[in-house]
Design an enzyme around this catalytic site. Structure first.
Site, PDB file in Angstrom:
ATOM      1  N   GLN A 103       0.841  -1.192   0.000  1.00  0.00           N
ATOM      2  CA  GLN A 103       0.000   0.000   0.000  1.00  0.00           C
ATOM      3  C   GLN A 103       0.885   1.255   0.000  1.00  0.00           C
ATOM      4  OE1 GLN A 103      -3.574  -0.513   2.868  1.00  0.00           O
ATOM      5  NE2 GLN A 103      -1.932  -1.783   3.675  1.00  0.00           N
ATOM      6  N   VAL A 105       3.469   4.127  -0.987  1.00  0.00           N
ATOM      7  CA  VAL A 105       3.750   4.858  -2.230  1.00  0.00           C
ATOM      8  C   VAL A 105       5.197   5.356  -2.239  1.00  0.00           C
ATOM      9  CG1 VAL A 105       1.331   5.572  -2.465  1.00  0.00           C
ATOM     10  CG2 VAL A 105       2.931   7.090  -1.287  1.00  0.00           C
ATOM     11  N   HIS A 121      -1.342   1.414  -4.385  1.00  0.00           N
ATOM     12  CA  HIS A 121      -1.796   2.804  -4.224  1.00  0.00           C
ATOM     13  C   HIS A 121      -0.943   3.770  -5.017  1.00  0.00           C
ATOM     14  CE1 HIS A 121      -3.826   1.655  -0.157  1.00  0.00           C
ATOM     15  NE2 HIS A 121      -4.507   1.237  -1.202  1.00  0.00           N
TER      16      HIS A 121
HETATM   17  C1  BV8 Z   1     -11.927   2.685  -3.625  1.00  0.00           C
HETATM   18  C2  BV8 Z   1      -2.639   7.281  -1.336  1.00  0.00           C
HETATM   19  C3  BV8 Z   1     -13.870   2.620  -4.914  1.00  0.00           C
HETATM   20  C4  BV8 Z   1      -2.652   8.620  -0.782  1.00  0.00           C
HETATM   21  C5  BV8 Z   1      -4.089   5.931  -0.032  1.00  0.00           C
HETATM   22  C6  BV8 Z   1     -16.434   3.008   4.138  1.00  0.00           C
HETATM   23  C7  BV8 Z   1     -16.235   1.647   4.294  1.00  0.00           C
HETATM   24  C8  BV8 Z   1     -15.354   0.949   3.475  1.00  0.00           C
HETATM   25  C9  BV8 Z   1     -14.644   1.616   2.485  1.00  0.00           C
HETATM   26  C10 BV8 Z   1     -14.835   2.969   2.346  1.00  0.00           C
HETATM   27  C11 BV8 Z   1     -15.725   3.668   3.164  1.00  0.00           C
HETATM   28  N1  BV8 Z   1     -15.689   4.964   2.799  1.00  0.00           N
HETATM   29  C12 BV8 Z   1     -14.807   5.118   1.774  1.00  0.00           C
HETATM   30  C13 BV8 Z   1     -14.308   3.911   1.470  1.00  0.00           C
HETATM   31  C14 BV8 Z   1     -13.333   3.598   0.438  1.00  0.00           C
HETATM   32  C15 BV8 Z   1     -11.952   4.079   0.821  1.00  0.00           C
HETATM   33  C16 BV8 Z   1     -11.562   3.618   2.206  1.00  0.00           C
HETATM   34  O1  BV8 Z   1     -11.179   2.472   2.403  1.00  0.00           O
HETATM   35  N2  BV8 Z   1     -11.650   4.534   3.175  1.00  0.00           N
HETATM   36  C17 BV8 Z   1     -11.280   4.154   4.529  1.00  0.00           C
HETATM   37  C18 BV8 Z   1     -10.497   5.304   5.167  1.00  0.00           C
HETATM   38  C19 BV8 Z   1     -12.543   3.808   5.291  1.00  0.00           C
HETATM   39  N3  BV8 Z   1     -11.067   3.436  -0.130  1.00  0.00           N
HETATM   40  C20 BV8 Z   1     -10.863   4.024  -1.317  1.00  0.00           C
HETATM   41  O2  BV8 Z   1     -11.315   5.102  -1.623  1.00  0.00           O
HETATM   42  C21 BV8 Z   1     -10.037   3.223  -2.293  1.00  0.00           C
HETATM   43  N4  BV8 Z   1     -10.712   3.207  -3.530  1.00  0.00           N
HETATM   44  O3  BV8 Z   1     -12.500   2.100  -2.732  1.00  0.00           O
HETATM   45  O4  BV8 Z   1     -12.476   2.901  -4.826  1.00  0.00           O
HETATM   46  C22 BV8 Z   1     -14.159   2.661  -6.350  1.00  0.00           C
HETATM   47  C23 BV8 Z   1     -14.448   1.461  -7.004  1.00  0.00           C
HETATM   48  C24 BV8 Z   1     -14.746   1.489  -8.336  1.00  0.00           C
HETATM   49  C25 BV8 Z   1     -14.727   2.713  -9.027  1.00  0.00           C
HETATM   50  C26 BV8 Z   1     -14.416   3.910  -8.371  1.00  0.00           C
HETATM   51  C27 BV8 Z   1     -14.126   3.891  -7.013  1.00  0.00           C
HETATM   52  C28 BV8 Z   1      -8.675   3.875  -2.509  1.00  0.00           C
HETATM   53  C29 BV8 Z   1      -7.845   3.685  -1.286  1.00  0.00           C
HETATM   54  C30 BV8 Z   1      -6.457   4.237  -1.548  1.00  0.00           C
HETATM   55  C31 BV8 Z   1      -6.355   5.543  -0.833  1.00  0.00           C
HETATM   56  N5  BV8 Z   1      -4.984   6.020  -0.983  1.00  0.00           N
HETATM   57  N6  BV8 Z   1      -2.879   6.395  -0.231  1.00  0.00           N
HETATM   58  C32 BV8 Z   1      -1.259   8.923  -0.314  1.00  0.00           C
HETATM   59  O5  BV8 Z   1      -0.579   8.012   0.240  1.00  0.00           O
HETATM   60  O6  BV8 Z   1      -0.871  10.083  -0.488  1.00  0.00           O
HETATM   61  S1  BV8 Z   1      -4.435   5.179   1.435  1.00  0.00           S
HETATM   62  C33 BV8 Z   1      -3.205   5.443   2.613  1.00  0.00           C
HETATM   63  O7  BV8 Z   1      -3.561   4.561   3.713  1.00  0.00           O
HETATM   64  C34 BV8 Z   1      -1.788   5.008   2.243  1.00  0.00           C
HETATM   65  O8  BV8 Z   1      -1.663   4.520   0.938  1.00  0.00           O
HETATM   66  C35 BV8 Z   1      -1.491   3.873   3.209  1.00  0.00           C
HETATM   67  O9  BV8 Z   1      -0.705   2.923   2.653  1.00  0.00           O
HETATM   68  C36 BV8 Z   1      -2.866   3.376   3.431  1.00  0.00           C
HETATM   69  C37 BV8 Z   1      -3.083   2.408   4.535  1.00  0.00           C
HETATM   70  O10 BV8 Z   1      -2.487   2.908   5.710  1.00  0.00           O
HETATM   71  P1  BV8 Z   1      -1.388   1.965   6.419  1.00  0.00           P
HETATM   72  O11 BV8 Z   1      -0.353   1.598   5.411  1.00  0.00           O
HETATM   73  O12 BV8 Z   1      -2.089   0.858   7.108  1.00  0.00           O
HETATM   74  O13 BV8 Z   1      -0.712   2.960   7.429  1.00  0.00           O
HETATM   75  P2  BV8 Z   1      -1.260   3.363   8.871  1.00  0.00           P
HETATM   76  O14 BV8 Z   1      -0.488   4.554   9.331  1.00  0.00           O
HETATM   77  O15 BV8 Z   1      -2.762   3.421   8.836  1.00  0.00           O
HETATM   78  O16 BV8 Z   1      -0.881   2.114   9.786  1.00  0.00           O
HETATM   79  C38 BV8 Z   1       0.490   1.827  10.030  1.00  0.00           C
HETATM   80  C39 BV8 Z   1       0.487   0.539  10.822  1.00  0.00           C
HETATM   81  O17 BV8 Z   1       1.834   0.139  11.031  1.00  0.00           O
HETATM   82  C40 BV8 Z   1      -0.147   0.681  12.197  1.00  0.00           C
HETATM   83  O18 BV8 Z   1      -0.997  -0.425  12.431  1.00  0.00           O
HETATM   84  C41 BV8 Z   1       1.072   0.645  13.157  1.00  0.00           C
HETATM   85  O19 BV8 Z   1       0.755  -0.006  14.377  1.00  0.00           O
HETATM   86  C42 BV8 Z   1       2.044  -0.184  12.376  1.00  0.00           C
HETATM   87  N7  BV8 Z   1       3.460   0.092  12.651  1.00  0.00           N
HETATM   88  C43 BV8 Z   1       4.029   1.308  12.914  1.00  0.00           C
HETATM   89  N8  BV8 Z   1       5.375   1.142  13.053  1.00  0.00           N
HETATM   90  C44 BV8 Z   1       5.633  -0.179  12.859  1.00  0.00           C
HETATM   91  C45 BV8 Z   1       4.429  -0.853  12.605  1.00  0.00           C
HETATM   92  N9  BV8 Z   1       4.356  -2.177  12.382  1.00  0.00           N
HETATM   93  C46 BV8 Z   1       5.522  -2.866  12.404  1.00  0.00           C
HETATM   94  N10 BV8 Z   1       6.722  -2.301  12.629  1.00  0.00           N
HETATM   95  C47 BV8 Z   1       6.820  -0.971  12.862  1.00  0.00           C
HETATM   96  N11 BV8 Z   1       8.033  -0.415  13.098  1.00  0.00           N
END
Ligand code: BV8
Ligand code: ZN
Length: 248
Positions: A103, A105, A121
């Site tokens: 995921q 970028v 992504h």
């Molecule tokens: C789509 C680009 C439809 C931007 C990103 C309601 C319910 C379900 C879904 C949805 C909803 N409302 C809206 C949606 C859809 C939406 C979505 O899922 N929203 C969420 C917020 C609810 N999804 C979309 O819009 C996707 N598209 O569904 O399209 C569609 C279908 C057909 C036709 C048209 C449309 C698109 C999703 C992509 C969004 N873009 N990134 C940018 O980066 O600038 S998402 C963004 O979050 C990043 O890409 C990132 O990769 C991604 C996920 O986050 P994580 O990688 O998990 O990072 P996070 O900080 O959250 O967590 C880090 C973890 O690491 C933590 O758990 C932490 O404990 C752990 N950690 C920390 N340090 C360590 C560690 N683990 C191990 N070792 C360590 N040292």
């Protein structure tokens, strides 16, 4: 059911596996000094995703969105892969049928040497023309805001999947195929809140994979996976891959 599988048990499973799929999130890059999205120092702390990572935001204020991405590109330009990224490059060489779904970028998996990878992504070091659709690499730091297409002068955008945008068909196909055919899925450093990536663990599980999660904290996937380890990717992933025990 007996004891909880240990890191060594999982390393054994990986050694025996014909097909392994890995799903990574921002947590694997945290150990390279890249801020995560939802952590205490998270990128989203000062902004809300809708404000910046969405086509509407770019439509409304491309300059603001480019300033945020330029800031992130600058931040990333000094970051290098860590031991977890490198261990996955090693794993790709060892496993007959290996696929990495990220995921992230930041491009750090490719920089480390991973080739069997889907950047679902997108990639912050690629730009796409909003007019002619041309995609090219661009490592300018800082980037000229607002950047224009070298072939048609159209406005360039980051080649990144924003909220509300669908993932590339080829990335979805490669991901679903890897999830449906793997014996083992390893999920590293993702909070499991963003779809469709958040549905990848249940998909692999439904198709008979053994699912392992590695994270600092529990996630919505933790109850579903076969085993969940808490720890830093940089420390644990190498233990799952290299024969660190018996120096060869
Ligand atoms: C789509 C680009 C439809 C931007 C990103 C309601 C319910 C379900 C879904 C949805 C909803 N409302 C809206 C949606 C859809 C939406 C979505 O899922 N929203 C969420 C917020 C609810 N999804 C979309 O819009 C996707 N598209 O569904 O399209 C569609 C279908 C057909 C036709 C048209 C449309 C698109 C999703 C992509 C969004 N873009 N990134 C940018 O980066 O600038 S998402 C963004 O979050 C990043 O890409 C990132 O990769 C991604 C996920 O986050 P994580 O990688 O998990 O990072 P996070 O900080 O959250 O967590 C880090 C973890 O690491 C933590 O758990 C932490 O404990 C752990 N950690 C920390 N340090 C360590 C560690 N683990 C191990 N070792 C360590 N040292
Ligand atoms: Zn163009």
């Amino acid at each position: 059911m007996g004891h909880k599988p240990t890191i060594t048990d999982i390393k054994e499973r990986i050694t025996q596996a014909r097909s392994v799929t890995v799903l990574t999130g921002a947590g694997i890059s945290a150990d390279s000094g890249v801020p995560t999205f939802r952590g205490a120092d998270g990128l989203w702390k000062n902004f809300r995703p809708e404000e910046l990572a969405s086509p509407d935001a770019f439509e409304r204020d491309p300059r603001l969105v480019w300033e945020w991405y330029d800031w992130r590109r600058e931040l990333l330009s000094t970051k290098t892969p860590n031991a977890a990224h490198e261990a996955l490059v090693e794993l790709e060489k060892r496993i007959a049928d290996f696929w990495l779904i990220t995921q992230n970028v930041d491009g750090l998996h490719r920089t480390a040497g991973s080739t069997q990878v889907s950047e679902i992504h997108g990639n912050i070091w690629k730009v796409r023309c909003t007019n002619c659709g041309m995609v090219e690499s661009n490592h300018d730091v800082p980037i000229d805001i607002l950047p224009s297409c070298t072939s048609c002068q159209g406005l360039l955008r980051p080649h990144i999947v924003w909220f509300g945008e669908s993932l590339a068909r080829e990335d979805l196909d490669a991901s679903f195929s890897a999830l449906q055919n793997c014996e083992l899925l390893l999920i590293i450093g993702t909070s499991g809140v963003v779809y469709p990536a958040a549905s990848f663990a249940p998909i692999a599980k439904e198709h008979g994979a053994f699912v392992v999660e590695l994270n600092l904290d529990p996630t919505p996937n933790s109850d579903l996976v076969d085993v969940s380890f808490q720890g830093r990717a940089r420390d644990i992933v190498p233990l799952l891959v290299t024969s660190s025990g018996n120096r060869g």
